[in-house]
Design a protein around this motif. Structure first.
Motif, PDB file in Angstrom:
ATOM      1  N   UNK A 106       0.815  -1.214   0.000  1.00 44.05           N
ATOM      2  CA  UNK A 106       0.000   0.000   0.000  1.00 44.05           C
ATOM      3  C   UNK A 106       0.851   1.268   0.000  1.00 44.05           C
ATOM      4  N   UNK A 107       2.152   1.122   0.105  1.00 40.99           N
ATOM      5  CA  UNK A 107       3.015   2.289   0.096  1.00 40.99           C
ATOM      6  C   UNK A 107       3.668   2.502  -1.280  1.00 40.99           C
ATOM      7  N   UNK A 108       3.419   1.567  -2.228  1.00 40.15           N
ATOM      8  CA  UNK A 108       4.078   1.644  -3.526  1.00 40.15           C
ATOM      9  C   UNK A 108       3.461   2.729  -4.394  1.00 40.15           C
ATOM     10  N   UNK A 109       4.221   3.114  -5.425  1.00 36.29           N
ATOM     11  CA  UNK A 109       3.748   4.055  -6.428  1.00 36.29           C
ATOM     12  C   UNK A 109       3.114   5.296  -5.806  1.00 36.29           C
ATOM     13  N   UNK A 110       3.915   6.174  -5.220  1.00 33.52           N
ATOM     14  CA  UNK A 110       3.380   7.322  -4.504  1.00 33.52           C
ATOM     15  C   UNK A 110       2.666   8.308  -5.417  1.00 33.52           C
ATOM     16  N   UNK A 111       1.750   9.051  -4.799  1.00 32.31           N
ATOM     17  CA  UNK A 111       1.101  10.131  -5.533  1.00 32.31           C
ATOM     18  C   UNK A 111       2.149  11.156  -5.939  1.00 32.31           C
ATOM     19  N   UNK A 112       1.881  11.800  -7.061  1.00 31.67           N
ATOM     20  CA  UNK A 112       2.817  12.823  -7.525  1.00 31.67           C
ATOM     21  C   UNK A 112       2.077  14.008  -8.106  1.00 31.67           C
ATOM     22  N   UNK A 113       2.717  15.167  -8.020  1.00 28.00           N
ATOM     23  CA  UNK A 113       2.178  16.379  -8.617  1.00 28.00           C
ATOM     24  C   UNK A 113       3.230  16.904  -9.595  1.00 28.00           C
ATOM     25  N   UNK A 114       3.022  18.110 -10.102  1.00 24.76           N
ATOM     26  CA  UNK A 114       3.993  18.699 -11.021  1.00 24.76           C
ATOM     27  C   UNK A 114       5.050  19.525 -10.296  1.00 24.76           C
TER      28      UNK A 114
ATOM     29  N   UNK B 196       4.296   9.749   2.732  1.00 25.96           N
ATOM     30  CA  UNK B 196       3.836   8.395   2.443  1.00 25.96           C
ATOM     31  C   UNK B 196       4.759   7.332   3.019  1.00 25.96           C
ATOM     32  N   UNK B 197       6.014   7.676   3.241  1.00 22.76           N
ATOM     33  CA  UNK B 197       6.943   6.733   3.874  1.00 22.76           C
ATOM     34  C   UNK B 197       6.807   6.738   5.385  1.00 22.76           C
ATOM     35  N   UNK B 198       6.017   7.677   5.908  1.00 29.09           N
ATOM     36  CA  UNK B 198       5.861   7.804   7.369  1.00 29.09           C
ATOM     37  C   UNK B 198       4.382   7.937   7.739  1.00 29.09           C
ATOM     38  N   UNK B 199       3.582   7.003   7.255  1.00 29.48           N
ATOM     39  CA  UNK B 199       2.151   7.020   7.579  1.00 29.48           C
ATOM     40  C   UNK B 199       1.881   6.366   8.936  1.00 29.48           C
ATOM     41  N   UNK B 200       2.588   5.302   9.221  1.00 29.22           N
ATOM     42  CA  UNK B 200       2.343   4.577  10.466  1.00 29.22           C
ATOM     43  C   UNK B 200       2.855   5.352  11.673  1.00 29.22           C
ATOM     44  N   UNK B 201       3.952   6.061  11.492  1.00 28.96           N
ATOM     45  CA  UNK B 201       4.496   6.907  12.553  1.00 28.96           C
ATOM     46  C   UNK B 201       4.651   8.310  11.987  1.00 28.96           C
ATOM     47  N   UNK B 202       3.598   9.108  12.019  1.00 26.57           N
ATOM     48  CA  UNK B 202       3.622  10.421  11.353  1.00 26.57           C
ATOM     49  C   UNK B 202       4.658  11.363  11.949  1.00 26.57           C
ATOM     50  N   UNK B 203       5.228  12.163  11.068  1.00 23.83           N
ATOM     51  CA  UNK B 203       6.152  13.215  11.470  1.00 23.83           C
ATOM     52  C   UNK B 203       5.378  14.511  11.663  1.00 23.83           C
ATOM     53  N   UNK B 204       6.013  15.479  12.305  1.00 20.72           N
ATOM     54  CA  UNK B 204       5.427  16.816  12.337  1.00 20.72           C
ATOM     55  C   UNK B 204       5.676  17.470  10.975  1.00 20.72           C
ATOM     56  N   UNK B 205       4.892  18.481  10.644  1.00 20.96           N
ATOM     57  CA  UNK B 205       5.085  19.163   9.366  1.00 20.96           C
ATOM     58  C   UNK B 205       6.449  19.843   9.330  1.00 20.96           C
ATOM     59  N   UNK B 206       6.920  20.302  10.468  1.00 22.10           N
ATOM     60  CA  UNK B 206       8.264  20.885  10.535  1.00 22.10           C
ATOM     61  C   UNK B 206       9.308  19.850  10.142  1.00 22.10           C
ATOM     62  N   UNK B 207       9.157  18.622  10.634  1.00 26.49           N
ATOM     63  CA  UNK B 207      10.086  17.550  10.285  1.00 26.49           C
ATOM     64  C   UNK B 207       9.997  17.195   8.802  1.00 26.49           C
TER      65      UNK B 207
END
Length: 305
Positions: free
Chosen positions: A193-201, A213-224
């Motif tokens: 479920x972590x493969x092929x991440x969403x992307x923008x321009x 997306x690599x840190x969904x289970x243990x979320x980081x702060x937005x500052x991090x």
């Protein structure tokens, strides 16, 4: 209010092209849990048509009975024999009953024959570009995957139909839903479920998305997240707002809840386990956030699908 697409099919239409237009619209409905789009199939005379691979489609009604937001013209193969006076008259009349007309694959040819592309930028399947340009000098022919020129939409083939559908979803309902639809088709059916991440321009936003997306289970702060992406939190907030019309906090929460929704739909994991994998301390917190985002609890969603 739903956007209504009326899809005009001819014998020899491409299944691939049809699916690449309709399935993103269906996915937008599924992801939003709303009827954002409706579509009906038609032929010039209301009679069944057959795709290039033999799939038979029985239209809802004849073209003369249709009106709506977007008329999609989809001939694909054998298009040179389709521009009869009767068909072109019907196409011209139908164009007046729709806000936009879209030519998919070789549909641009029929639109041009009917005079619907005079003075407009347009494209066609790239195999036909030279002949299209020579045959219709009043059309500004360009080699692009798709072109949106006011009320006239054209695309170059089946894969480009998917891109055009995403562009319409982005215009109608914002970049985040469009991005989620694209991601749904890239990730569906995979166990990771972590493969092929969403992307923008936006490269910076893409870096932040990958970190989130690599840190969904243990979320980081937005500052991090910002620090790992190589910028300040303020700059990240500005770029996410400009590109996706939301905040990094809301985006991160949406990514976690999208994971929770996929796990709810595709696995038999408990709500508590799903909450943990989605970065929530307990099932109650995830359930409240899930209901606020999707309008129902995870349990209700699981029982419904």
């Amino acid at each position: 209010m739903s956007h209504r697409f009326n899809i005009l099919l001819f014998d020899g239409f491409s299944n691939h092209c049809l699916a690449n237009m309709v399935e993103p619209l269906r996915a937008a409905n599924t992801l939003s849990r709303q009827s954002l789009y409706e579509w009906r199939f038609c032929s010039v005379d209301g009679e069944p048509v057959h795709s290039s691979s033999g799939l038979a489609v029985t239209p809802d009604v004849a073209l003369t009975d249709h009106k709506g937001d977007v008329l999609v013209v989809m001939p694909s193969y054998g298009f040179l024999q389709l521009g009869t006076p009767r068909t072109l008259r019907a196409l011209l009349a139908a164009a007046k009953r729709h806000e936009q007309v879209a030519g998919l694959d070789t549909g641009s040819w029929l639109m041009a024959q009917a005079g619907l592309l005079d003075g407009q930028r347009a494209t066609i399947h790239w195999d036909e570009l030279s002949r299209f340009e020579e045959g219709f000098p009043a059309v500004d022919v360009v080699q692009e995957r798709y072109v949106i020129d006011g009320a006239r939409l054209t695309c170059s083939g089946a894969m480009a139909a998917f891109d055009l559908a995403l562009a319409l979803i982005r215009t109608d309902h914002g970049p985040l839903l469009s991005m989620e639809v694209a991601h749904l088709f890239m990730s569906r059916g995979r166990s990771d479920h972590y493969a092929l991440p969403m992307q923008t321009e936006d490269t910076l936003v893409n870096r932040a998305l990958a970190i989130m997306q690599a840190n969904l289970e243990t979320p980081l702060s937005i500052t991090q997240v910002a620090r790992k992406a190589g910028c300040t939190q303020k700059r990240l907030e500005m770029r996410v707002q400009a590109d996706l019309k939301t905040t990094p906090q809301s985006l991160y929460r949406r990514l976690r809840l999208n994971l929770a929704r996929r796990l709810t739909e595709e696995t038999e994991q408990s709500i508590a386990e799903i909450a943990s994998r989605s970065g929530y301390e307990n099932a109650s917190a995830m359930t409240r956030a899930f209901k606020a985002e999707f309008g129902q609890t995870p349990s209700a969603f699981r029982n419904r699908v």
